[in-house]
Design a protein around this motif. Structure first.
Motif, PDB file in Angstrom:
ATOM      1  N   MET A  56       0.814  -1.192   0.000  1.00  0.00           N
ATOM      2  CA  MET A  56       0.000   0.000   0.000  1.00  0.00           C
ATOM      3  C   MET A  56       0.863   1.265   0.000  1.00  0.00           C
ATOM      4  O   MET A  56       0.572   2.216  -0.701  1.00  0.00           O
ATOM      5  CB  MET A  56      -0.928  -0.044   1.217  1.00  0.00           C
ATOM      6  N   LEU A  57       1.938   1.293   0.810  1.00  0.00           N
ATOM      7  CA  LEU A  57       2.807   2.455   0.863  1.00  0.00           C
ATOM      8  C   LEU A  57       3.559   2.655  -0.452  1.00  0.00           C
ATOM      9  O   LEU A  57       3.913   3.787  -0.800  1.00  0.00           O
ATOM     10  CB  LEU A  57       3.795   2.335   2.015  1.00  0.00           C
ATOM     11  N   ASP A  58       3.783   1.563  -1.182  1.00  0.00           N
ATOM     12  CA  ASP A  58       4.441   1.687  -2.479  1.00  0.00           C
ATOM     13  C   ASP A  58       3.579   2.508  -3.440  1.00  0.00           C
ATOM     14  O   ASP A  58       4.088   3.374  -4.162  1.00  0.00           O
ATOM     15  CB  ASP A  58       4.715   0.310  -3.078  1.00  0.00           C
ATOM     16  N   TYR A  59       2.293   2.254  -3.448  1.00  0.00           N
ATOM     17  CA  TYR A  59       1.384   2.994  -4.332  1.00  0.00           C
ATOM     18  C   TYR A  59       1.255   4.460  -3.892  1.00  0.00           C
ATOM     19  O   TYR A  59       1.170   5.363  -4.724  1.00  0.00           O
ATOM     20  CB  TYR A  59       0.006   2.330  -4.369  1.00  0.00           C
TER      21      TYR A  59
ATOM     22  N   LEU B 280       4.392   6.172  -4.995  1.00  0.00           N
ATOM     23  CA  LEU B 280       4.331   6.377  -6.443  1.00  0.00           C
ATOM     24  C   LEU B 280       3.412   7.554  -6.773  1.00  0.00           C
ATOM     25  O   LEU B 280       3.721   8.378  -7.634  1.00  0.00           O
ATOM     26  CB  LEU B 280       3.851   5.104  -7.139  1.00  0.00           C
ATOM     27  N   GLY B 281       2.289   7.661  -6.094  1.00  0.00           N
ATOM     28  CA  GLY B 281       1.369   8.784  -6.303  1.00  0.00           C
ATOM     29  C   GLY B 281       1.996  10.113  -5.934  1.00  0.00           C
ATOM     30  O   GLY B 281       1.848  11.104  -6.659  1.00  0.00           O
TER      31      GLY B 281
ATOM     32  N   PHE C  14       2.766  13.164  -8.459  1.00  0.00           N
ATOM     33  CA  PHE C  14       2.254  14.493  -8.130  1.00  0.00           C
ATOM     34  C   PHE C  14       3.374  15.535  -8.115  1.00  0.00           C
ATOM     35  O   PHE C  14       3.228  16.630  -8.675  1.00  0.00           O
ATOM     36  CB  PHE C  14       1.528  14.465  -6.778  1.00  0.00           C
ATOM     37  N   VAL C  15       4.479  15.201  -7.501  1.00  0.00           N
ATOM     38  CA  VAL C  15       5.617  16.121  -7.442  1.00  0.00           C
ATOM     39  C   VAL C  15       6.174  16.375  -8.839  1.00  0.00           C
ATOM     40  O   VAL C  15       6.506  17.514  -9.192  1.00  0.00           O
ATOM     41  CB  VAL C  15       6.709  15.584  -6.490  1.00  0.00           C
ATOM     42  N   GLY C  16       6.269  15.342  -9.658  1.00  0.00           N
ATOM     43  CA  GLY C  16       6.766  15.514 -11.028  1.00  0.00           C
ATOM     44  C   GLY C  16       5.876  16.426 -11.846  1.00  0.00           C
ATOM     45  O   GLY C  16       6.363  17.326 -12.554  1.00  0.00           O
TER      46      GLY C  16
END
Length: 117
Positions: free
Chosen positions: A1-4, A7-8, A12-14
């Motif tokens: 769950m923390l991986d997703y 990734l989000g 978002f930062v990108g």
């Protein structure tokens, strides 16, 4: 769950950085629009070109946009054309000429032997 979640956050930062850079490069254009700059479109196009030249043009675009103001133009003269400054200067020149003529008319020419060296 923390991986997703990570990734989000990364996506978002990108995306935020991508659009932030675009907004940053539009600052000179926004200044030009605000000041009613005669070269708004050129500044906007050069801002986009600056994105692809590693931002080398951006400081010059900022200066270019900041140089012009609608109330004083480029700032190299005392006023905008047609502001009446030329008429004021012509009037002052005429007054000074009149004063010089009055002073020269009152002065008596030096007599021979006096004031000559």
């Amino acid at each position: 769950m923390l991986d997703y979640f990570a990734l989000g956050v990364l996506i978002f930062v990108g995306i935020t950085l991508f659009y932030g850079i675009i907004v940053l490069h539009d600052i000179p254009y926004e200044i030009a629009v605000h000041r009613n700059h005669p070269h708004q479109d050129a500044i906007h196009a050069a801002g986009w070109v600056s994105l692809f030249t590693l931002h080398a043009l951006w400081p010059f675009l900022w200066i270019w946009a900041m140089l012009y103001r609608e109330d004083r133009g480029w700032g190299f003269t005392g006023g905008t054309p047609g502001s009446g400054q030329e008429a004021d200067l012509a009037q002052q020149l005429a007054e000074l000429r009149q004063r010089v003529e009055q002073l020269e008319g009152r002065a008596t020419p030096p007599q021979r032997g006096q004031g000559e060296v």
